[in-house]
Design a protein around this motif. Structure first.
Motif, PDB file in Angstrom:
ATOM      1  N   LEU A 156       0.827  -1.207   0.000  1.00  0.00           N
ATOM      2  CA  LEU A 156       0.000   0.000   0.000  1.00  0.00           C
ATOM      3  C   LEU A 156       0.864   1.260   0.000  1.00  0.00           C
ATOM      4  O   LEU A 156       0.506   2.265  -0.625  1.00  0.00           O
ATOM      5  CB  LEU A 156      -0.932   0.008   1.207  1.00  0.00           C
ATOM      6  CG  LEU A 156      -2.131  -0.941   1.139  1.00  0.00           C
ATOM      7  CD1 LEU A 156      -2.900  -0.910   2.452  1.00  0.00           C
ATOM      8  CD2 LEU A 156      -3.045  -0.576  -0.024  1.00  0.00           C
ATOM      9  N   ASN A 157       1.982   1.204   0.688  1.00  0.00           N
ATOM     10  CA  ASN A 157       2.892   2.350   0.680  1.00  0.00           C
ATOM     11  C   ASN A 157       3.411   2.617  -0.726  1.00  0.00           C
ATOM     12  O   ASN A 157       3.436   3.769  -1.184  1.00  0.00           O
ATOM     13  CB  ASN A 157       4.064   2.086   1.632  1.00  0.00           C
ATOM     14  CG  ASN A 157       5.042   3.246   1.653  1.00  0.00           C
ATOM     15  OD1 ASN A 157       4.720   4.354   2.068  1.00  0.00           O
ATOM     16  ND2 ASN A 157       6.262   2.993   1.196  1.00  0.00           N
ATOM     17  N   ASP A 158       3.805   1.553  -1.423  1.00  0.00           N
ATOM     18  CA  ASP A 158       4.265   1.711  -2.809  1.00  0.00           C
ATOM     19  C   ASP A 158       3.152   2.270  -3.698  1.00  0.00           C
ATOM     20  O   ASP A 158       3.379   3.164  -4.508  1.00  0.00           O
ATOM     21  CB  ASP A 158       4.733   0.365  -3.371  1.00  0.00           C
ATOM     22  CG  ASP A 158       6.030  -0.105  -2.744  1.00  0.00           C
ATOM     23  OD1 ASP A 158       6.743   0.731  -2.157  1.00  0.00           O
ATOM     24  OD2 ASP A 158       6.335  -1.308  -2.842  1.00  0.00           O
ATOM     25  N   THR A 159       1.944   1.723  -3.523  1.00  0.00           N
ATOM     26  CA  THR A 159       0.813   2.157  -4.343  1.00  0.00           C
ATOM     27  C   THR A 159       0.453   3.612  -4.071  1.00  0.00           C
ATOM     28  O   THR A 159       0.260   4.410  -5.001  1.00  0.00           O
ATOM     29  CB  THR A 159      -0.421   1.268  -4.075  1.00  0.00           C
ATOM     30  OG1 THR A 159      -0.087  -0.096  -4.350  1.00  0.00           O
ATOM     31  CG2 THR A 159      -1.582   1.686  -4.949  1.00  0.00           C
ATOM     32  N   GLY A 160       0.366   3.965  -2.791  1.00  0.00           N
ATOM     33  CA  GLY A 160       0.019   5.332  -2.432  1.00  0.00           C
ATOM     34  C   GLY A 160       1.068   6.333  -2.887  1.00  0.00           C
ATOM     35  O   GLY A 160       0.733   7.414  -3.397  1.00  0.00           O
ATOM     36  N   ALA A 161       2.338   5.967  -2.718  1.00  0.00           N
ATOM     37  CA  ALA A 161       3.414   6.862  -3.137  1.00  0.00           C
ATOM     38  C   ALA A 161       3.394   7.070  -4.643  1.00  0.00           C
ATOM     39  O   ALA A 161       3.593   8.197  -5.139  1.00  0.00           O
ATOM     40  CB  ALA A 161       4.758   6.293  -2.698  1.00  0.00           C
ATOM     41  N   TYR A 162       3.138   5.996  -5.390  1.00  0.00           N
ATOM     42  CA  TYR A 162       3.111   6.107  -6.851  1.00  0.00           C
ATOM     43  C   TYR A 162       1.915   6.938  -7.323  1.00  0.00           C
ATOM     44  O   TYR A 162       2.063   7.854  -8.137  1.00  0.00           O
ATOM     45  CB  TYR A 162       3.062   4.715  -7.482  1.00  0.00           C
ATOM     46  CG  TYR A 162       2.920   4.740  -8.985  1.00  0.00           C
ATOM     47  CD1 TYR A 162       4.022   5.016  -9.801  1.00  0.00           C
ATOM     48  CD2 TYR A 162       1.685   4.522  -9.594  1.00  0.00           C
ATOM     49  CE1 TYR A 162       3.891   5.063 -11.178  1.00  0.00           C
ATOM     50  CE2 TYR A 162       1.545   4.572 -10.969  1.00  0.00           C
ATOM     51  CZ  TYR A 162       2.656   4.840 -11.758  1.00  0.00           C
ATOM     52  OH  TYR A 162       2.514   4.890 -13.125  1.00  0.00           O
ATOM     53  N   CYS A 163       0.749   6.621  -6.804  1.00  0.00           N
ATOM     54  CA  CYS A 163      -0.469   7.320  -7.255  1.00  0.00           C
ATOM     55  C   CYS A 163      -0.433   8.803  -6.922  1.00  0.00           C
ATOM     56  O   CYS A 163      -0.660   9.667  -7.788  1.00  0.00           O
ATOM     57  CB  CYS A 163      -1.700   6.675  -6.642  1.00  0.00           C
ATOM     58  SG  CYS A 163      -2.027   4.990  -7.228  1.00  0.00           S
ATOM     59  N   GLY A 185       4.441  12.135  -2.731  1.00  0.00           N
ATOM     60  CA  GLY A 185       4.292  10.690  -2.842  1.00  0.00           C
ATOM     61  C   GLY A 185       4.534   9.994  -1.516  1.00  0.00           C
ATOM     62  O   GLY A 185       3.820   9.057  -1.151  1.00  0.00           O
ATOM     63  N   PHE A 186       5.553  10.472  -0.776  1.00  0.00           N
ATOM     64  CA  PHE A 186       5.840   9.874   0.535  1.00  0.00           C
ATOM     65  C   PHE A 186       4.638  10.003   1.466  1.00  0.00           C
ATOM     66  O   PHE A 186       4.226   9.024   2.104  1.00  0.00           O
ATOM     67  CB  PHE A 186       7.059  10.542   1.160  1.00  0.00           C
ATOM     68  CG  PHE A 186       7.284  10.157   2.597  1.00  0.00           C
ATOM     69  CD1 PHE A 186       7.864   8.934   2.917  1.00  0.00           C
ATOM     70  CD2 PHE A 186       6.893  11.001   3.627  1.00  0.00           C
ATOM     71  CE1 PHE A 186       8.050   8.565   4.248  1.00  0.00           C
ATOM     72  CE2 PHE A 186       7.079  10.638   4.953  1.00  0.00           C
ATOM     73  CZ  PHE A 186       7.664   9.417   5.258  1.00  0.00           C
TER      74      PHE A 186
END
Length: 276
Positions: A156-163, A185-186
């Motif tokens: 979810l961290n990767d997804t949220g940061a990317y989106c 993104g962070f």
């Protein structure tokens, strides 16, 4: 379009393997971590020493693979006879000096760098994957759920940061190592993690964490996941490569997929034994 489909399918298979191993039990989970350790150690050493062609070098890499698998499987030795556990521990203690001796018989130009990379690979890759196995096999039913939550938070961290980063990112987070990462993104990844942590406090009561602890765990995963990704970026930029390998279509190597996990595993181990 084709690359997006390939990347998506590879990601689904990767996630499916992890989820399957978590739900199937500790033998499957530790076994998968051992496979990850072996593959990642090979990739790590190839980054430092791209070509290794003599017999001594080949014997050394086989030794490194066996060491990686053994270290990752250490959580299983607690259920084995004492004599076997002490034998394995003795072999691991001898691994570092033995690996240095092997470099004496490796006549390639990078023999010294190879021995240093081999030892660092075990510390950087095999040990944290082993520690994750320790949490999973601690003997309580809720440990598998905590490990599951950890993986979900990383994803979810990767997804949220990317989106969020792709839509609103303007302020660079760490431009020297990762020009595309942004502070927006962070915080997007952090928001996703906090929302999931709040949800876990309700749907995973068996883990035994209160809402504040779940939120603290989510923050820890977000921060360490970001550092883990940046550290691998440092490694790749230092050697002028884009990916650690090409094992996973659309994603690169296995090290590209577990870079965040290698940092989060340590935090999960410490968090678990402090608050459980």
């Amino acid at each position: 379009m084709k690359n997006i489909i390939t990347r998506s399918l590879s990601g689904i298979i990767y996630i499916g393997l992890i989820l399957g191993a978590i739900f199937l039990g500790y033998l499957w989970f530790v076994g998968l971590m051992a496979i990850f350790a072996a593959l990642a150690v090979v990739e790590f050493e190839k980054i430092f020493i791209p070509t290794r062609q003599n017999k001594a070098a080949c014997f050394a890499i086989v030794t490194d693979i066996l060491a990686a698998v053994t270290i990752a499987c250490l959580p299983l030795f607690t259920i084995m006879p004492d004599w076997l556990m002490f034998t394995v521990m003795g072999i691991l203690v001898c691994y570092v000096p033995a690996r240095f001796v092997m470099s004496l018989y490796d006549n390639t130009p990078g023999a010294f760098q190879s021995s240093m990379a081999a030892v660092m690979a075990q510390i950087y890759i095999s040990v944290p994957l082993s520690m994750l196995g320790v949490v999973y096999t601690d003997g309580r039913a809720q440990t598998s759920m905590l490990v599951l939550a950890m993986f979900i938070l990383i994803w979810l961290n990767d997804t949220g940061a990317y989106c969020v980063g792709s839509m609103f990112g303007k302020h660079r987070l760490f431009e020297r190592l990762s020009p595309k990462k942004s502070w927006e993104g962070f915080f997007g990844g952090l928001l996703f993690c906090l929302a999931a942590g709040a949800l876990f406090s309700y749907i995973m009561p068996q883990v035994g964490l209160t809402l504040p602890l779940w939120l603290g765990f989510a923050v820890m995963v977000c921060v360490l996941s970001t550092w883990g990704d940046l550290f691998e970026s440092l490694l790749k930029r230092s050697h002028h490569i884009k990916d650690s390998g090409n094992l996973i279509p659309g994603h690169g190597g296995i090290l590209d997929r577990i870079d965040s996990l290698l940092f989060v595993a340590w935090g999960t181990l410490i968090f678990y034994f402090i608050f459980q």
